[in-house]
Scaffold this active site. Structure first.
Site, PDB file in Angstrom:
ATOM      1  N   CYS A 163       0.825  -1.200   0.000  1.00 28.40           N
ATOM      2  CA  CYS A 163       0.000   0.000   0.000  1.00 28.40           C
ATOM      3  C   CYS A 163       0.860   1.251   0.000  1.00 28.40           C
ATOM      4  O   CYS A 163       2.032   1.223   0.333  1.00 28.40           O
ATOM      5  CB  CYS A 163      -0.910   0.001   1.230  1.00 28.40           C
ATOM      6  SG  CYS A 163      -1.800  -1.539   1.473  1.00 28.40           S
TER       7      CYS A 163
ATOM      8  N   ARG B 145       1.112   1.466  -6.100  1.00 31.81           N
ATOM      9  CA  ARG B 145       1.355   0.551  -4.987  1.00 31.81           C
ATOM     10  C   ARG B 145       0.100  -0.188  -4.542  1.00 31.81           C
ATOM     11  O   ARG B 145       0.169  -1.118  -3.733  1.00 31.81           O
ATOM     12  CB  ARG B 145       1.936   1.317  -3.793  1.00 31.81           C
ATOM     13  CG  ARG B 145       3.269   1.977  -4.073  1.00 31.81           C
ATOM     14  CD  ARG B 145       3.814   2.638  -2.821  1.00 31.81           C
ATOM     15  NE  ARG B 145       4.176   1.651  -1.821  1.00 31.81           N
ATOM     16  CZ  ARG B 145       5.346   1.041  -1.735  1.00 31.81           C
ATOM     17  NH1 ARG B 145       6.295   1.316  -2.603  1.00 31.81           N
ATOM     18  NH2 ARG B 145       5.583   0.160  -0.781  1.00 31.81           N
TER      19      ARG B 145
ATOM     20  N   GLU C 291      -0.186 -10.133 -17.357  1.00 26.53           N
ATOM     21  CA  GLU C 291      -0.340  -8.974 -16.480  1.00 26.53           C
ATOM     22  C   GLU C 291      -1.227  -7.899 -17.105  1.00 26.53           C
ATOM     23  O   GLU C 291      -2.091  -7.328 -16.435  1.00 26.53           O
ATOM     24  CB  GLU C 291       1.032  -8.366 -16.173  1.00 26.53           C
ATOM     25  CG  GLU C 291       1.883  -9.187 -15.233  1.00 26.53           C
ATOM     26  CD  GLU C 291       3.241  -8.556 -15.009  1.00 26.53           C
ATOM     27  OE1 GLU C 291       3.669  -8.463 -13.850  1.00 26.53           O
ATOM     28  OE2 GLU C 291       3.877  -8.151 -16.004  1.00 26.53           O
TER      29      GLU C 291
ATOM     30  N   GLU D 132       9.173 -13.980 -20.019  1.00 24.36           N
ATOM     31  CA  GLU D 132       8.855 -12.576 -19.763  1.00 24.36           C
ATOM     32  C   GLU D 132       7.723 -12.096 -20.673  1.00 24.36           C
ATOM     33  O   GLU D 132       6.851 -11.337 -20.237  1.00 24.36           O
ATOM     34  CB  GLU D 132      10.111 -11.722 -19.964  1.00 24.36           C
ATOM     35  CG  GLU D 132       9.924 -10.243 -19.709  1.00 24.36           C
ATOM     36  CD  GLU D 132       9.603  -9.880 -18.271  1.00 24.36           C
ATOM     37  OE1 GLU D 132       9.236  -8.710 -18.016  1.00 24.36           O
ATOM     38  OE2 GLU D 132       9.716 -10.752 -17.382  1.00 24.36           O
TER      39      GLU D 132
ATOM     40  N   ASN E 232       0.646  -0.185   6.006  1.00 23.67           N
ATOM     41  CA  ASN E 232       1.077  -1.087   4.935  1.00 23.67           C
ATOM     42  C   ASN E 232       1.762  -2.265   5.602  1.00 23.67           C
ATOM     43  O   ASN E 232       2.709  -2.083   6.360  1.00 23.67           O
ATOM     44  CB  ASN E 232       2.046  -0.353   3.999  1.00 23.67           C
ATOM     45  CG  ASN E 232       2.712  -1.282   3.004  1.00 23.67           C
ATOM     46  OD1 ASN E 232       2.210  -2.354   2.708  1.00 23.67           O
ATOM     47  ND2 ASN E 232       3.861  -0.867   2.484  1.00 23.67           N
ATOM     48  N   GLY E 233       1.277  -3.481   5.361  1.00 21.62           N
ATOM     49  CA  GLY E 233       1.881  -4.657   5.975  1.00 21.62           C
ATOM     50  C   GLY E 233       0.830  -5.583   6.551  1.00 21.62           C
ATOM     51  O   GLY E 233      -0.350  -5.511   6.198  1.00 21.62           O
TER      52      GLY E 233
ATOM     53  N   TRP F 140      -3.744  -1.896  -1.239  1.00 21.57           N
ATOM     54  CA  TRP F 140      -3.776  -3.207  -1.880  1.00 21.57           C
ATOM     55  C   TRP F 140      -4.209  -4.175  -0.786  1.00 21.57           C
ATOM     56  O   TRP F 140      -3.503  -4.365   0.202  1.00 21.57           O
ATOM     57  CB  TRP F 140      -2.402  -3.591  -2.425  1.00 21.57           C
ATOM     58  CG  TRP F 140      -2.424  -4.820  -3.272  1.00 21.57           C
ATOM     59  CD1 TRP F 140      -2.705  -4.909  -4.606  1.00 21.57           C
ATOM     60  CD2 TRP F 140      -2.136  -6.173  -2.843  1.00 21.57           C
ATOM     61  NE1 TRP F 140      -2.617  -6.208  -5.031  1.00 21.57           N
ATOM     62  CE2 TRP F 140      -2.271  -7.008  -3.977  1.00 21.57           C
ATOM     63  CE3 TRP F 140      -1.795  -6.743  -1.617  1.00 21.57           C
ATOM     64  CZ2 TRP F 140      -2.062  -8.381  -3.928  1.00 21.57           C
ATOM     65  CZ3 TRP F 140      -1.589  -8.120  -1.557  1.00 21.57           C
ATOM     66  CH2 TRP F 140      -1.728  -8.915  -2.697  1.00 21.57           C
TER      67      TRP F 140
END
Length: 623
Positions: free
Chosen positions: A2, A27, A503, A496, A101-102, A75
């Site tokens: 985040c 983020r 993505e 890749e 964040n965490g 997030w």
């Protein structure tokens, strides 16, 4: 993952917080919110699920007034992405609010304890326990920093947090443990943020908080302590980034801008490292020279490369190069698996940890484990002062400039290039490469940025212009699945390329070593499932063509990436993307570009969000 931003000063906080969040939205973008403390001492919280624009709309109807505040873009980890779970989170009384964040690992235990004492929770998040812990502590604290330290003493897990409280107007507090957080120093104003771009327009003087540090940030003074309250003094670092580097520069998306920036990013990565001395090219990597001088590399018998996502792909390319040049066995490990595999690691293993953000939780944890076992550590990262740099014995910076789009482009090619230089340095250090061979490799590497520009000019066209990828993008946009193949380094390009397609466009894509196709994956092929073959010139070209023939026999359409001048490939592929000829080791730096651009065109046709793909975030700071 985040994003956090905070401000205290004399200006209106709301516009500064919203602008900071805009620059941090890469983020996380499940929800966003701000909390602003007014001059009257009222704490105003605005938050909304979804993208930042939803918060802007909520704020526009009634903008919170005040010159102190914190903001957050999320997030989701604990709790669904909705208004209730959006940050900031407040206590029962509305005296304090927190962004985080965490992951607080013992939040369930703390929540039960606090609920038993009468606290009422309004969200499903782990973060809210911090607000309620602070509610009990603030009335007895002499500073906001003291209250935060006391609350964090009860917490286990990882965090970067920001706090604002009516008890201490004019102050914001921040703390970090396994999550990035910086303090920005201005004139009569100060800031906190997860990342430099959030505050770069306001200040270039930055203090990077280290693990277990707490910052009590006032308008005129910043006090930094450890969790025990011991004062810490650290000089700020000056950031040289151009603020415009974090803007789109006329391109429709950051993703496109960062593709276009790749040649210049490579030139920056090479600058000062590949030197012309009296007409002879030499390689200078001061960080590795100092590490070697310390004796840390004297007993090295093997190399382990750690990374996640595109960093793993860069590491796989490095493996081919290292083993060819230095003749040392190389192992590439996915960092999230490394700690659980009982790795064989010690002083005879050089560990190279690759993390563009320098904050990737899995890579950090794996690196710390290797360090505990006595391995010398080299970090490869784009962010000065990031967490990975503080557990490394030597650091090689990408010098790529800020990358805002969630999907890696220029950091992938610069990471690969920096690793190539590390491989050449090791080969020279170990006596495995003669001077003439070194000069030949460096000459070819220096030519890559100009060759990249040729590829970009060929495939990145002005918006609305028809280009050579239009037809193939139309085909892929209608597909539900796609396979990629290659051999040797080209197999990594396939990996890749498949990742980029997944993505950006949400088309299912998988990559395989071309020789493995007939050992199972070929069963997936039919006329509705295209195959992308990396068929550039090299030792295995004929083998790849043979594999392509097996695909054609099953009726699947073939798209190829080939080398300029290849007259054979058109007989085997319905669409061909070409790149200039380069040594097989360096060719992936060119071959990946058409695949980056192709993924973009497929994504636009499918209506996908280019810079902020669903469910993803730029910096993965939780396991």
């Amino acid at each position: 993952m985040c994003g956090i931003v905070g401000y205290t000063g004399a200006k209106s906080a709301t516009p500064i917080l919203l602008e900071g969040l805009r620059r941090l939205e890469y983020r996380g973008y499940d929800s966003a919110g701000i909390a602003v403390l007014s001059e009257a001492g009222d704490l105003h919280v605005r938050k909304a699920a979804g993208k930042l624009e939803n918060l802007r709309s909520a704020v526009a109807t009634l903008e919170p007034a005040g010159s102190v505040g914190i903001g957050h873009t999320r997030w989701a980890t604990h709790g669904r992405p909705n208004d209730d779970n959006a940050h900031p989170h407040s206590d029962c009384s509305g005296d304090v609010t927190v962004v985080h964040n965490g992951i607080i690992e013992n939040y369930a235990e703390l929540r039960d304890e606090l609920s038993a004492r009468g606290h009422v929770f309004k969200s499903e998040t782990d973060t809210e326990v911090l607000a309620h812990l602070l509610e009990d502590l603030l009335p007895h604290a002499t500073s906001l920093g003291e209250a935060v330290r006391s609350a964090l003493a009860r917490v286990s897990g990882s965090y970067a947090i920001a706090v604002v409280s009516r008890h201490f107007p004019g102050h914001i507090a921040g703390a970090r443990l396994n999550g990035p957080l910086i303090v920005g120093l201005g004139e009569n104003e100060n800031f906190i943020a997860s990342d430099i771009p959030a505050i770069l327009r306001h200040t270039r003087e930055i203090i990077v908080l280290e693990e277990g540090e707490v910052a009590d940030v006032g308008q005129h003074k910043v006090v930094i302590t450890d969790l025990a309250g011991k004062p810490i003094s650290r000089a700020p670092m000056h950031v040289d980034w151009d603020p415009e580097a974090a803007e789109k520069g006329g391109h429709p998306f950051f993703y496109v801008k960062e593709i276009v920036e790749q040649p210049q990013s490579l030139r920056r990565a090479l600058l000062g490292r590949v030197q012309d001395e009296a007409g002879k090219l030499t390689l200078k990597l001061d960080a590795l020279d100092h590490l070697a001088a310390s004796g840390a590399l004297d007993g090295i018998r093997r190399i382990t490369l750690l990374g996640c996502g595109s960093s793993v792909h860069a590491a796989l390319l490095a493996k081919y190069a290292f083993e060819r040049w230095a003749r040392v066995p190389v192992e590439v490990c996915i960092a999230s698996e490394y700690r659980y595999a009982d790795p064989i690691v010690g002083p005879d293993t050089l560990v190279i940890a690759v993390a563009q953000s320098g904050e990737t939780a899995d890579t950090l944890a794996a690196t710390r484990l290797a360090r505990e076992h006595g391995a010398p550590i080299v970090a490869v990262t784009n962010v000065v002062g990031s967490a990975i740099t503080r557990v490394a014995d030597a650091v090689l910076y990408l010098q790529a400039g800020p990358e805002i789009s969630v999907t890696a482009t220029k950091t992938f090619v610069t990471t690969t290039t920096v690793l190539y230089m590390a491989g050449l340095w090791l080969a020279k250090h170990l006596g495995a490469l003669h001077d003439a061979e070194m000069r030949a490799e460096l000459t070819a590497l220096l030519a890559i940025p100009d060759q990249m520009e040729q590829v970009i000019d060929r495939y990145v066209l002005p918006d609305g212009a028809e280009g050579p990828l239009e037809a193939v993008a139309d085909r892929l946009a209608k597909s539900q699945s796609c396979l990629f193949i290659g051999r040797g380094p080209a197999c990594v390009v396939a990996l890749e390329g498949a990742l980029k397609l997944k993505e950006l466009s949400y088309v299912h894509a998988e990559a395989y070593a071309a020789g493995e196709l007939k050992h199972g994956p070929i069963a997936l092929l039919d006329p509705q499932t295209p195959l992308v073959a990396i068929a550039t010139a090299g030792r295995t070209y004929e083998k790849v063509i043979s594999n392509v023939e097996e695909v054609l026999a099953r009726g699947a359409p073939v798209i190829a990436v080939a080398t300029d001048g290849d007259r054979e490939i058109g007989r085997h592929a319905s669409h061909v993307m070409t790149v200039p000829a380069a040594p097989e080791t360096f060719e992936p730096l060119l071959a990946v570009i058409p695949l980056q651009v192709l993924a973009y065109h497929v994504a636009t046709r499918r209506g996908c969000d280019i810079d902020q793909p669903r469910n993803l975030a730029k910096s993965v700071t939780v396991e």
